[in-house]
Scaffold this active site. Structure first.
Site, PDB file in Angstrom:
ATOM      1  N   ASP A  60     -39.740 -51.107  29.472  1.00  0.00           N
ATOM      2  CA  ASP A  60     -39.493 -51.921  28.282  1.00  0.00           C
ATOM      3  C   ASP A  60     -39.080 -51.006  27.132  1.00  0.00           C
ATOM      4  O   ASP A  60     -39.241 -49.788  27.208  1.00  0.00           O
ATOM      5  CB  ASP A  60     -40.744 -52.726  27.901  1.00  0.00           C
ATOM      6  CG  ASP A  60     -42.012 -51.914  28.028  1.00  0.00           C
ATOM      7  OD1 ASP A  60     -41.992 -50.718  27.673  1.00  0.00           O
ATOM      8  OD2 ASP A  60     -43.028 -52.456  28.497  1.00  0.00           O
ATOM      9  N   ASP A  95     -39.546 -50.230  23.116  1.00  0.00           N
ATOM     10  CA  ASP A  95     -40.349 -50.512  21.925  1.00  0.00           C
ATOM     11  C   ASP A  95     -39.652 -49.940  20.708  1.00  0.00           C
ATOM     12  O   ASP A  95     -38.971 -48.920  20.782  1.00  0.00           O
ATOM     13  CB  ASP A  95     -41.738 -49.883  22.056  1.00  0.00           C
ATOM     14  CG  ASP A  95     -42.505 -50.452  23.239  1.00  0.00           C
ATOM     15  OD1 ASP A  95     -42.327 -51.652  23.523  1.00  0.00           O
ATOM     16  OD2 ASP A  95     -43.253 -49.701  23.887  1.00  0.00           O
ATOM     17  N   ASP A 101     -50.363 -41.142  22.253  1.00  0.00           N
ATOM     18  CA  ASP A 101     -51.220 -40.489  23.241  1.00  0.00           C
ATOM     19  C   ASP A 101     -50.692 -39.131  23.712  1.00  0.00           C
ATOM     20  O   ASP A 101     -51.390 -38.127  23.656  1.00  0.00           O
ATOM     21  CB  ASP A 101     -51.486 -41.422  24.437  1.00  0.00           C
ATOM     22  CG  ASP A 101     -50.215 -41.959  25.075  1.00  0.00           C
ATOM     23  OD1 ASP A 101     -49.127 -41.782  24.500  1.00  0.00           O
ATOM     24  OD2 ASP A 101     -50.306 -42.545  26.172  1.00  0.00           O
TER      25      ASP A 101
HETATM   26  P1  ATP Z   1     -44.766 -47.611  30.442  1.00  0.00           P
HETATM   27  O1  ATP Z   1     -44.466 -48.840  29.619  1.00  0.00           O
HETATM   28  O2  ATP Z   1     -43.605 -47.068  31.193  1.00  0.00           O
HETATM   29  O3  ATP Z   1     -45.983 -47.744  31.282  1.00  0.00           O
HETATM   30  P2  ATP Z   1     -45.220 -46.437  27.848  1.00  0.00           P
HETATM   31  O4  ATP Z   1     -45.371 -45.008  27.436  1.00  0.00           O
HETATM   32  O5  ATP Z   1     -44.124 -47.228  27.221  1.00  0.00           O
HETATM   33  O6  ATP Z   1     -45.115 -46.439  29.423  1.00  0.00           O
HETATM   34  P3  ATP Z   1     -46.972 -48.443  26.814  1.00  0.00           P
HETATM   35  O7  ATP Z   1     -48.317 -48.817  27.335  1.00  0.00           O
HETATM   36  O8  ATP Z   1     -45.863 -49.410  26.885  1.00  0.00           O
HETATM   37  O9  ATP Z   1     -46.602 -47.115  27.596  1.00  0.00           O
HETATM   38  O10 ATP Z   1     -47.172 -47.951  25.309  1.00  0.00           O
HETATM   39  C1  ATP Z   1     -46.099 -47.700  24.421  1.00  0.00           C
HETATM   40  C2  ATP Z   1     -46.383 -46.472  23.577  1.00  0.00           C
HETATM   41  O11 ATP Z   1     -47.560 -46.677  22.781  1.00  0.00           O
HETATM   42  C3  ATP Z   1     -46.668 -45.197  24.386  1.00  0.00           C
HETATM   43  O12 ATP Z   1     -45.501 -44.507  24.694  1.00  0.00           O
HETATM   44  C4  ATP Z   1     -47.551 -44.409  23.451  1.00  0.00           C
HETATM   45  O13 ATP Z   1     -46.777 -43.699  22.531  1.00  0.00           O
HETATM   46  C5  ATP Z   1     -48.329 -45.487  22.698  1.00  0.00           C
HETATM   47  N1  ATP Z   1     -49.648 -45.747  23.293  1.00  0.00           N
HETATM   48  C6  ATP Z   1     -49.940 -46.638  24.262  1.00  0.00           C
HETATM   49  N2  ATP Z   1     -51.251 -46.625  24.562  1.00  0.00           N
HETATM   50  C7  ATP Z   1     -51.816 -45.702  23.765  1.00  0.00           C
HETATM   51  C8  ATP Z   1     -53.147 -45.225  23.575  1.00  0.00           C
HETATM   52  N3  ATP Z   1     -54.160 -45.708  24.304  1.00  0.00           N
HETATM   53  N4  ATP Z   1     -53.334 -44.276  22.636  1.00  0.00           N
HETATM   54  C9  ATP Z   1     -52.328 -43.804  21.889  1.00  0.00           C
HETATM   55  N5  ATP Z   1     -51.060 -44.203  22.025  1.00  0.00           N
HETATM   56  C10 ATP Z   1     -50.786 -45.133  22.936  1.00  0.00           C
HETATM   57 MG    MG Z   2     -43.792 -49.311  27.536  1.00  0.00          MG
END
Ligand code: ATP
Ligand code: MG
Length: 449
Positions: A72, A74, A156
């Protein structure tokens, strides 16, 4: 000529200090606006036209840089939720702990977040702290808005703190995330122990991304992980359940599982089974390993996977062990299994809140493990029509693949399904009439005086 602008806000900043802000332009990275989802581009464009800063951020940038397909897209911006919402017709503000805006453009849902800070000094209008922390260090409320660099620091991982501006094709890197992508490193932002205590789900995210990307966990990030594994107890059961689905249904479930196991994180996800895995090679270890191998394969082949099957496999060794005890005490196999299933599920729910729509089919899969061997007479014909037959049959195959001796039961059912009506009848006949279930006497209650 390098077209790289580096600002070092702090002259003493170490290589991966979060104060380091590097801007990298087009001839030094392989991103281009064409690679970004057009609805996400539109959201960025609208925000920028209205004078706000806006970037595509997070997992999508990381994945594109690695040549992977993002899940996705963001968007992060300095516009407040109440300022974002009026700019998009189909949008709504969601969330309590963090307010974010969901913008629906066409079929795509774009998550728009306002830059947030990880600082504790922010206050709300009433003068109270907007960032609340429980005694364990867990953040319970976190709505302090901040600058883009504040926003980067509260993310994170360094590789998730990359901000892409499509209008000038630049990447803003605040913590050496680009270097970490090159070196294939998972590094937590800031002080690892503090960040893990603030939100223990980050322990799982480290494991998930290390497995998904095949990256190494940086030694500083790795160091406190085992000690802090028990902090997973502070994560709410519904959130932990959702996180386990991301861990197990990512297509890299097996690799993720072994990382979880190695760092003692699995002990806090499925303690009943974890306790039975003294080594990787006992029957429990093999069953779980095989369950993830099969799940990963199904995902690769675009086949459906259900949390019910995965959880049925994860908890099966405990159910079997407990049921054996009840049988030894004189209970019928069906009663022993049902009692064991109920107890194992009841112990798991306060850890990962498995919804009822999954626990019901889990129990059916388990119940059918007792019924599939009893296939003489008309039974086989009835069993193949059971709505959970397919899952239960796959479960028999899984148990056999893991080394359980079931006298060729899986092969029999495979042949039965492939046979025509006539052959099926012959197969059932060859087994003879099923024995009637002899009623077992209830074990006598010990006499009490
Ligand atoms: P994917 O969607 O491919 O699993 P993602 O990195 O986009 O990976 P998401 O869960 O969609 O993960 O979260 C979007 C963003 O929000 C992450 O890239 C990170 O920067 C931030 N994020 C998500 N969860 C946390 C957390 N628990 N603590 C700090 N930052 C977070
Ligand atoms: Mg994501």
């Amino acid at each position: 000529m390098l077209k790289r602008i580096s600002h070092f806000f702090s002259p003493n900043s170490r290589k991966h200090n979060t104060n380091e802000h590097r801007v990298i332009f087009s001839n030094e990275h392989k991103l281009s606006p064409k690679m970004i989802n057009k609805d996400a581009l539109k959201v960025v464009e609208v925000l920028q036209e209205h004078g706000y800063d806006a970037y595509v951020v997070g997992g999508s940038i990381r994945d594109l840089l690695l040549g992977l397909k993002p899940k996705d897209f963001d968007v992060a911006t300095n516009a407040r939720p109440s300022e974002i919402k009026p700019l998009f017709r189909r949008s709504r503000i969601i969330g309590r702990r963090f307010q974010i805006v969901h913008v629906q453009l066409g079929r795509e849902l774009i998550e728009v977040t306002t830059f947030r800070s990880n600082e504790t000094k922010g206050t709300d209008k009433k003068g109270g702290s907007r960032r609340q922390q429980a005694n364990s260090g867990v953040l319970t409320r976190d709505n302090v808005f901040g600058s883009i660099s504040d926003d980067a620091s509260r993310r994170d991982l360094t590789i998730n703190a990359l901000y892409y501006n499509p209008s000038d094709n630049s990447i803003h890197d605040f913590a050496g995330g680009l270097d970490d992508i090159d070196q294939r490193l998972i590094r937590i932002m800031g002080d690892p122990a503090t960040r893990f205590r603030e939100d223990p789900v980050r322990l799982l995210r480290v494991a998930r991304f290390a497995a998904k990307l095949g990256f190494t966990i940086d030694p500083m990030t790795e160091k406190p992980m085992r000690k802090l594994a028990s902090n997973l107890q502070h994560v709410s059961p519904p959130r932990l359940f959702d996180e386990t689905l991301k861990l197990f249904m990512s297509g890299q479930g097996l690799a993720t599982f072994w990382i979880l196991y190695e760092y003692g994180l699995f002990d806090y996800i499925a303690p009943q089974v974890s306790a039975m895995m003294k080594d990787r090679n006992n029957l429990t270890g093999k069953l779980i390993e095989q369950a993830f191998t099969n799940t990963d394969l199904r995902i690769r082949n675009n086949k459906r996977v259900t949390p019910a099957f995965i959880y049925a496999a994860l908890l099966w060794p405990s159910v079997q062990q407990l049921a054996a005890g009840y049988r030894e005490r004189g209970n019928s196999p069906a009663y022993a299994l049902s009692k064991a299933a109920g107890e194992v599920i009841a112990k798991q729910i306060p850890i990962t809140a498995i919804p009822k729509r999954f626990t019901m089919p889990m129990r059916e899969i388990w119940d059918l493990q007792l019924l599939l061997p009893r296939r003489g007479g008309h039974r086989a014909k009835r069993l193949v029509d059971h709505p959970r037959f397919r899952a239960a049959y796959d479960f028999i195959l899984l148990r056999e693949q893991a080394g359980e001796e079931l006298s060729g039961l899986g092969d029999w059912w495979t042949a039965y399904q492939n046979a025509d009506e006539e052959k099926r009848e012959q197969m059932a006949k060859a087994l003879g009439e099923p024995k009637r279930n002899r009623k077992r006497r209830k074990p006598r209650k010990p006499k009490t005086d």
